[in-house]
Motif scaffolding. Structure first.
Motif, PDB file in Angstrom:
ATOM      1  N   LYS A   6      -1.008   4.335  -2.673  1.00 18.02           N
ATOM      2  CA  LYS A   6      -0.545   5.454  -3.490  1.00 18.02           C
ATOM      3  C   LYS A   6      -0.945   5.186  -4.939  1.00 18.02           C
ATOM      4  O   LYS A   6      -1.172   4.031  -5.335  1.00 18.02           O
ATOM      5  CB  LYS A   6       0.980   5.568  -3.413  1.00 18.02           C
ATOM      6  CG  LYS A   6       1.503   5.749  -2.010  1.00 18.02           C
ATOM      7  CD  LYS A   6       3.014   5.678  -2.016  1.00 18.02           C
ATOM      8  CE  LYS A   6       3.546   5.631  -0.596  1.00 18.02           C
ATOM      9  NZ  LYS A   6       4.967   5.308  -0.567  1.00 18.02           N
ATOM     10  N   TYR A   7      -1.011   6.235  -5.723  1.00 20.65           N
ATOM     11  CA  TYR A   7      -1.414   6.106  -7.126  1.00 20.65           C
ATOM     12  C   TYR A   7      -0.570   5.059  -7.854  1.00 20.65           C
ATOM     13  O   TYR A   7      -1.097   4.269  -8.638  1.00 20.65           O
ATOM     14  CB  TYR A   7      -1.311   7.473  -7.816  1.00 20.65           C
ATOM     15  CG  TYR A   7      -1.885   7.482  -9.210  1.00 20.65           C
ATOM     16  CD1 TYR A   7      -3.250   7.608  -9.422  1.00 20.65           C
ATOM     17  CD2 TYR A   7      -1.049   7.366 -10.322  1.00 20.65           C
ATOM     18  CE1 TYR A   7      -3.782   7.623 -10.699  1.00 20.65           C
ATOM     19  CE2 TYR A   7      -1.576   7.380 -11.604  1.00 20.65           C
ATOM     20  CZ  TYR A   7      -2.942   7.507 -11.782  1.00 20.65           C
ATOM     21  OH  TYR A   7      -3.458   7.500 -13.050  1.00 20.65           O
ATOM     22  N   GLN A   8       0.720   5.006  -7.573  1.00 20.16           N
ATOM     23  CA  GLN A   8       1.608   4.063  -8.260  1.00 20.16           C
ATOM     24  C   GLN A   8       1.374   2.605  -7.819  1.00 20.16           C
ATOM     25  O   GLN A   8       1.909   1.684  -8.431  1.00 20.16           O
ATOM     26  CB  GLN A   8       3.085   4.447  -8.120  1.00 20.16           C
ATOM     27  CG  GLN A   8       3.574   4.573  -6.706  1.00 20.16           C
ATOM     28  CD  GLN A   8       3.502   5.990  -6.174  1.00 20.16           C
ATOM     29  OE1 GLN A   8       2.614   6.749  -6.526  1.00 20.16           O
ATOM     30  NE2 GLN A   8       4.435   6.355  -5.307  1.00 20.16           N
ATOM     31  N   ALA A  10      -1.583   1.194  -7.991  1.00 24.24           N
ATOM     32  CA  ALA A  10      -2.818   0.768  -8.654  1.00 24.24           C
ATOM     33  C   ALA A  10      -2.665  -0.556  -9.414  1.00 24.24           C
ATOM     34  O   ALA A  10      -3.531  -1.427  -9.325  1.00 24.24           O
ATOM     35  CB  ALA A  10      -3.332   1.862  -9.579  1.00 24.24           C
ATOM     36  N   ARG A  35      -7.712   3.526  -9.840  1.00 27.15           N
ATOM     37  CA  ARG A  35      -7.018   4.819  -9.839  1.00 27.15           C
ATOM     38  C   ARG A  35      -7.935   5.957  -9.400  1.00 27.15           C
ATOM     39  O   ARG A  35      -7.517   6.842  -8.659  1.00 27.15           O
ATOM     40  CB  ARG A  35      -6.441   5.108 -11.216  1.00 27.15           C
ATOM     41  CG  ARG A  35      -5.229   4.268 -11.518  1.00 27.15           C
ATOM     42  CD  ARG A  35      -4.679   4.536 -12.883  1.00 27.15           C
ATOM     43  NE  ARG A  35      -3.429   3.816 -13.086  1.00 27.15           N
ATOM     44  CZ  ARG A  35      -2.964   3.450 -14.252  1.00 27.15           C
ATOM     45  NH1 ARG A  35      -3.638   3.742 -15.354  1.00 27.15           N
ATOM     46  NH2 ARG A  35      -1.822   2.798 -14.346  1.00 27.15           N
ATOM     47  N   ILE A  38      -8.356   5.560  -5.502  1.00 25.03           N
ATOM     48  CA  ILE A  38      -7.150   5.118  -4.797  1.00 25.03           C
ATOM     49  C   ILE A  38      -7.143   5.553  -3.332  1.00 25.03           C
ATOM     50  O   ILE A  38      -6.606   4.842  -2.476  1.00 25.03           O
ATOM     51  CB  ILE A  38      -5.864   5.574  -5.542  1.00 25.03           C
ATOM     52  CG1 ILE A  38      -4.647   4.778  -5.066  1.00 25.03           C
ATOM     53  CG2 ILE A  38      -5.636   7.065  -5.386  1.00 25.03           C
ATOM     54  CD1 ILE A  38      -4.630   3.351  -5.512  1.00 25.03           C
ATOM     55  N   THR A  39      -7.772   6.666  -3.015  1.00 19.75           N
ATOM     56  CA  THR A  39      -7.786   7.129  -1.617  1.00 19.75           C
ATOM     57  C   THR A  39      -8.642   6.242  -0.718  1.00 19.75           C
ATOM     58  O   THR A  39      -8.529   6.320   0.500  1.00 19.75           O
ATOM     59  CB  THR A  39      -8.283   8.584  -1.515  1.00 19.75           C
ATOM     60  OG1 THR A  39      -9.591   8.668  -2.084  1.00 19.75           O
ATOM     61  CG2 THR A  39      -7.338   9.537  -2.231  1.00 19.75           C
TER      62      THR A  39
END
Length: 70
Positions: A6-8, A10, A35, A38-39
């Motif tokens: 998830k983005y958080q 990173a 970031r 991230i996927t």
């Protein structure tokens, strides 16, 4: 548990990559690069802490590159 990043995540991902890049085992990745991609990342989480990471980058002809394995 292995899950999609998830983005958080990173900063935790970058911390792991930094440790392994200092030993020359993986290439350093900037926080911005993580970031932006991230996927592509999967993380291994145990007791609510990220303790493993890898990135799968798809390329031409259905080839997949394993990156940032730590």
């Amino acid at each position: 548990m292995i899950r999609e990043a998830k983005y958080q995540d990173a900063e935790s991902i970058q911390n792991l990559i930094r440790i392994f890049s200092e030993t020359g085992k993986v290439l350093f990745r900037s926080l911005d690069e993580i970031r932006e991609n991230i996927t592509d990342f999967q993380v291994y989480e145990k007791n609510d802490q990220i303790i493993g990471v890898c990135s799968l980058k798809t390329g031409w002809d259905q080839l997949v590159e394993l990156r940032s394995l730590g």
